[in-house]
Design a protein around this motif. Structure first.
Motif, PDB file in Angstrom:
ATOM      1  N   UNK A  54      -7.029  15.274   4.174  1.00 64.30           N
ATOM      2  CA  UNK A  54      -6.993  13.918   4.720  1.00 64.30           C
ATOM      3  C   UNK A  54      -5.715  13.181   4.336  1.00 64.30           C
ATOM      4  N   UNK A  55      -5.587  11.988   4.903  1.00 63.87           N
ATOM      5  CA  UNK A  55      -4.547  11.029   4.545  1.00 63.87           C
ATOM      6  C   UNK A  55      -5.266   9.730   4.202  1.00 63.87           C
ATOM      7  N   UNK A  56      -4.879   9.100   3.098  1.00 69.72           N
ATOM      8  CA  UNK A  56      -5.488   7.824   2.728  1.00 69.72           C
ATOM      9  C   UNK A  56      -4.408   6.782   2.472  1.00 69.72           C
ATOM     10  N   UNK A  57      -4.788   5.518   2.688  1.00 67.27           N
ATOM     11  CA  UNK A  57      -3.953   4.389   2.305  1.00 67.27           C
ATOM     12  C   UNK A  57      -4.589   3.730   1.097  1.00 67.27           C
ATOM     13  N   UNK A  58      -3.808   3.538   0.047  1.00 65.45           N
ATOM     14  CA  UNK A  58      -4.313   2.967  -1.197  1.00 65.45           C
ATOM     15  C   UNK A  58      -3.649   1.617  -1.454  1.00 65.45           C
ATOM     16  N   UNK A  59      -4.465   0.606  -1.680  1.00 71.03           N
ATOM     17  CA  UNK A  59      -3.969  -0.735  -1.985  1.00 71.03           C
ATOM     18  C   UNK A  59      -3.327  -0.714  -3.371  1.00 71.03           C
ATOM     19  N   UNK A  60      -2.066  -1.093  -3.450  1.00 70.62           N
ATOM     20  CA  UNK A  60      -1.345  -1.010  -4.710  1.00 70.62           C
ATOM     21  C   UNK A  60      -1.768  -2.082  -5.710  1.00 70.62           C
ATOM     22  N   UNK A  61      -2.410  -3.145  -5.227  1.00 67.86           N
ATOM     23  CA  UNK A  61      -2.870  -4.188  -6.144  1.00 67.86           C
ATOM     24  C   UNK A  61      -4.206  -3.835  -6.776  1.00 67.86           C
ATOM     25  N   UNK A  62      -5.096  -3.213  -5.990  1.00 68.29           N
ATOM     26  CA  UNK A  62      -6.451  -2.948  -6.475  1.00 68.29           C
ATOM     27  C   UNK A  62      -6.721  -1.485  -6.780  1.00 68.29           C
ATOM     28  N   UNK A  63      -5.925  -0.578  -6.202  1.00 68.96           N
ATOM     29  CA  UNK A  63      -6.175   0.847  -6.362  1.00 68.96           C
ATOM     30  C   UNK A  63      -7.269   1.378  -5.452  1.00 68.96           C
ATOM     31  N   UNK A  64      -7.773   0.529  -4.560  1.00 66.88           N
ATOM     32  CA  UNK A  64      -8.853   0.929  -3.664  1.00 66.88           C
ATOM     33  C   UNK A  64      -8.301   1.475  -2.346  1.00 66.88           C
ATOM     34  N   UNK A  65      -9.131   2.264  -1.664  1.00 69.91           N
ATOM     35  CA  UNK A  65      -8.714   2.875  -0.401  1.00 69.91           C
ATOM     36  C   UNK A  65      -8.873   1.880   0.749  1.00 69.91           C
ATOM     37  N   UNK A  72       0.840  -1.196   0.000  1.00 65.12           N
ATOM     38  CA  UNK A  72       0.000   0.000   0.000  1.00 65.12           C
ATOM     39  C   UNK A  72       0.874   1.245   0.000  1.00 65.12           C
ATOM     40  N   UNK A  73       0.277   2.364  -0.417  1.00 68.01           N
ATOM     41  CA  UNK A  73       0.947   3.656  -0.335  1.00 68.01           C
ATOM     42  C   UNK A  73       0.022   4.600   0.425  1.00 68.01           C
ATOM     43  N   UNK A  74       0.596   5.375   1.322  1.00 70.05           N
ATOM     44  CA  UNK A  74      -0.151   6.331   2.142  1.00 70.05           C
ATOM     45  C   UNK A  74       0.114   7.725   1.587  1.00 70.05           C
ATOM     46  N   UNK A 126      -2.920   0.665   9.751  1.00 70.35           N
ATOM     47  CA  UNK A 126      -4.335   0.752  10.118  1.00 70.35           C
ATOM     48  C   UNK A 126      -4.927   2.153   9.980  1.00 70.35           C
ATOM     49  N   UNK A 127      -4.078   3.189   9.970  1.00 72.05           N
ATOM     50  CA  UNK A 127      -4.566   4.558   9.946  1.00 72.05           C
ATOM     51  C   UNK A 127      -5.008   5.072  11.299  1.00 72.05           C
ATOM     52  N   UNK A 128      -4.871   4.283  12.343  1.00 67.72           N
ATOM     53  CA  UNK A 128      -5.254   4.706  13.690  1.00 67.72           C
ATOM     54  C   UNK A 128      -4.293   5.772  14.202  1.00 67.72           C
ATOM     55  N   UNK A 129      -4.833   6.829  14.808  1.00 70.43           N
ATOM     56  CA  UNK A 129      -3.971   7.856  15.381  1.00 70.43           C
ATOM     57  C   UNK A 129      -3.303   7.334  16.648  1.00 70.43           C
ATOM     58  N   UNK A 130      -1.984   7.434  16.674  1.00 71.47           N
ATOM     59  CA  UNK A 130      -1.205   7.005  17.833  1.00 71.47           C
ATOM     60  C   UNK A 130      -0.924   8.162  18.774  1.00 71.47           C
ATOM     61  N   UNK A 131      -0.980   9.368  18.246  1.00 71.52           N
ATOM     62  CA  UNK A 131      -0.725  10.560  19.050  1.00 71.52           C
ATOM     63  C   UNK A 131      -0.751  11.779  18.163  1.00 71.52           C
ATOM     64  N   UNK A 132      -0.642  12.952  18.785  1.00 74.74           N
ATOM     65  CA  UNK A 132      -0.581  14.206  18.037  1.00 74.74           C
ATOM     66  C   UNK A 132       0.118  15.229  18.904  1.00 74.74           C
ATOM     67  N   UNK A 133       0.539  16.331  18.284  1.00 81.05           N
ATOM     68  CA  UNK A 133       1.159  17.401  19.063  1.00 81.05           C
ATOM     69  C   UNK A 133       0.931  18.743  18.384  1.00 81.05           C
ATOM     70  N   UNK A 154      -7.941   2.826   4.111  1.00 79.93           N
ATOM     71  CA  UNK A 154      -8.435   3.654   5.212  1.00 79.93           C
ATOM     72  C   UNK A 154      -8.265   5.120   4.871  1.00 79.93           C
ATOM     73  N   UNK A 155      -9.015   5.936   5.595  1.00 79.53           N
ATOM     74  CA  UNK A 155      -8.943   7.384   5.406  1.00 79.53           C
ATOM     75  C   UNK A 155      -8.925   8.057   6.769  1.00 79.53           C
TER      76      UNK A 155
END
Length: 417
Positions: free
Chosen positions: A126-137, A116-118, A177-184, A139-140
């Protein structure tokens, strides 16, 4: 030297002032040795057409495949058109930092397994993860505020940090997973992010307001709170704040902007080399002594106006990278339409390689070449570190900006149609 072509920014009456798109130090995600065989590549983000070209990371840098990074465009536009505030933000991006275009592909990193590429998408905030095999998203993740900007990936490839430029926040996400681990929190308009090589710290550079016409040195105070924020990459707590205004004043450069743009660490991370708004050159900063130790002024293009309001998003030079052995720097002279290799010991520049609005500089997979994005010519160009001369240019999509090393699975040539 190529002739300068005027580049005008449109301004709309809106309550939002947004930040520039631009650069981070070249980095590559750590490949997952347990996964299928991987191939090192370069991802080239074509910001205005919403694609990413994938090219070879060395040699002739030939194109391998292309990814649509806005497969959900219709859905996103429906949401924007239904919300007046978001519509104003979207149009403000188009008519200021986008120079009349939408910004769909700012920064990108592949996952460690190369599947995948993010991608950060400024106009969609936003930020998305795209599956490199299918081109589908996969997570967002919507960022705070109205615009996503530069990213950085941790040395192990498992976390990605993204600047929310109007939210004055950096989000750190799990890259799988796209889950936020933290922010600042940051200064005004966070931009560049860099992880230290040990993964312990994140450096963020905020650049302030870059879309106003208050560019004269005496109006510098209108640009906002610009600073480097260094945080612990585990707790995301602030470890140090560096205000380059004080350091520039100390060496008599009171009229120079303190908005730190692209930057690169030396291999031992004892020095930071960085560009600032409006300046045709860069600085060397010694981290231990907390001082600017050297200033390098690079040649001006005689065809480039010295009127600061003509510089795209306050950039004069935007893009800097370092050869892995630390001996050479590569600098993109954005508004001066060239790139050059600089000897780090002497700060002597090499040949000025003509380039059309070069907006980023990174390093090839083998470390032998500097690769710049020519946003004004829709191509990427490789420059040999040893000779300082151009070796090849490769056509890509509309307005390439960020170029990142990454991985795809062996034999990949693009998502399935």
């Amino acid at each position: 030297m190529p002739a300068f072509r005027p580049r005008h920014l449109c301004v709309v009456a809106a309550a939002l002032v947004l930040t520039v798109t631009a650069p981070a130090t070249a980095a590559t995600t750590a490949p997952d040795s347990s996964a299928a065989a991987l191939r090192e590549v370069m991802f080239v983000g074509n910001n205005w057409d919403g694609t990413a070209d994938v090219i070879k990371s060395t040699g002739d840098f030939a194109k391998i495949g292309r990814i649509d990074v806005i497969p959900d465009k219709d859905q996103r536009m429906a949401e924007i058109n239904a919300d007046p505030i978001r519509w104003i933000a979207f149009m403000t991006i188009r008519n200021t930092v986008g120079e009349g275009h939408d910004q769909f592909a700012d920064d990108m990193y592949s996952t460690p397994d190369g599947t995948s590429v993010v991608v950060s998408r400024p106009s969609f905030a936003d930020v998305v993860s795209i599956d490199l095999a299918t081109g589908k998203i996969n997570w967002r993740f919507p960022v705070s505020g109205y615009r996503a900007d530069h990213m950085a990936v941790s040395p192990d490839g498992k976390r990605v940090a993204v600047s929310a430029s109007t939210g004055n926040t950096v989000h750190v996400l799990d890259i799988v997973t796209g889950k936020q681990l933290g922010s600042f929190a940051t200064g005004d308009k966070p931009h560049e992010n860099i992880f230290t090589s040990d993964g312990k710290y994140i450096w963020n550079m905020s650049i302030g307001e870059v879309n106003t016409a208050t560019d004269a040195p005496w109006l510098d105070w209108t640009k906002g709170n610009r600073r480097i924020t260094v945080v612990d990459a585990t707790t995301y707590k602030e470890a140090k704040v560096i205000d380059m205004r004080e350091r520039l004043d100390a060496i008599g450069l009171k009229d120079y902007s303190d908005a730190v743009r692209p930057a690169a660490f030396s291999p031992d991370e004892s020095k930071l080399y960085f560009q600032v708004s409006f300046f045709n050159g860069f600085f060397e900063y010694d981290i231990a002594t907390d001082k600017i130790t050297r200033t390098k002024t690079l040649p001006k293009n005689p065809a480039t106006s010295d009127d600061r309001t003509t510089f795209v998003n306050d950039s004069r030079h935007h893009g800097i990278s370092m050869k892995p052995d630390g001996s050479k720097l590569c600098v993109a002279g954005t508004m001066d339409d060239y790139a050059t290799v600089v000897d780090r010991a002497t700060l002597q520049e090499g040949p000025l390689v003509p380039a059309a609005k070069p907006y980023w500089a990174t390093v090839s997979g083998d470390g032998k070449s500097c690769v710049i994005s020519e946003s004004g010519a829709d191509q990427v160009t490789a420059i040999d570190f040893a000779t300082g001369k151009k070796t090849v240019s490769v056509p890509v999509g509309d307005h390439p900006q960020r170029v990142r090393l990454g991985h795809v699975t062996a034999g990949w040539t693009g998502p399935a149609s």
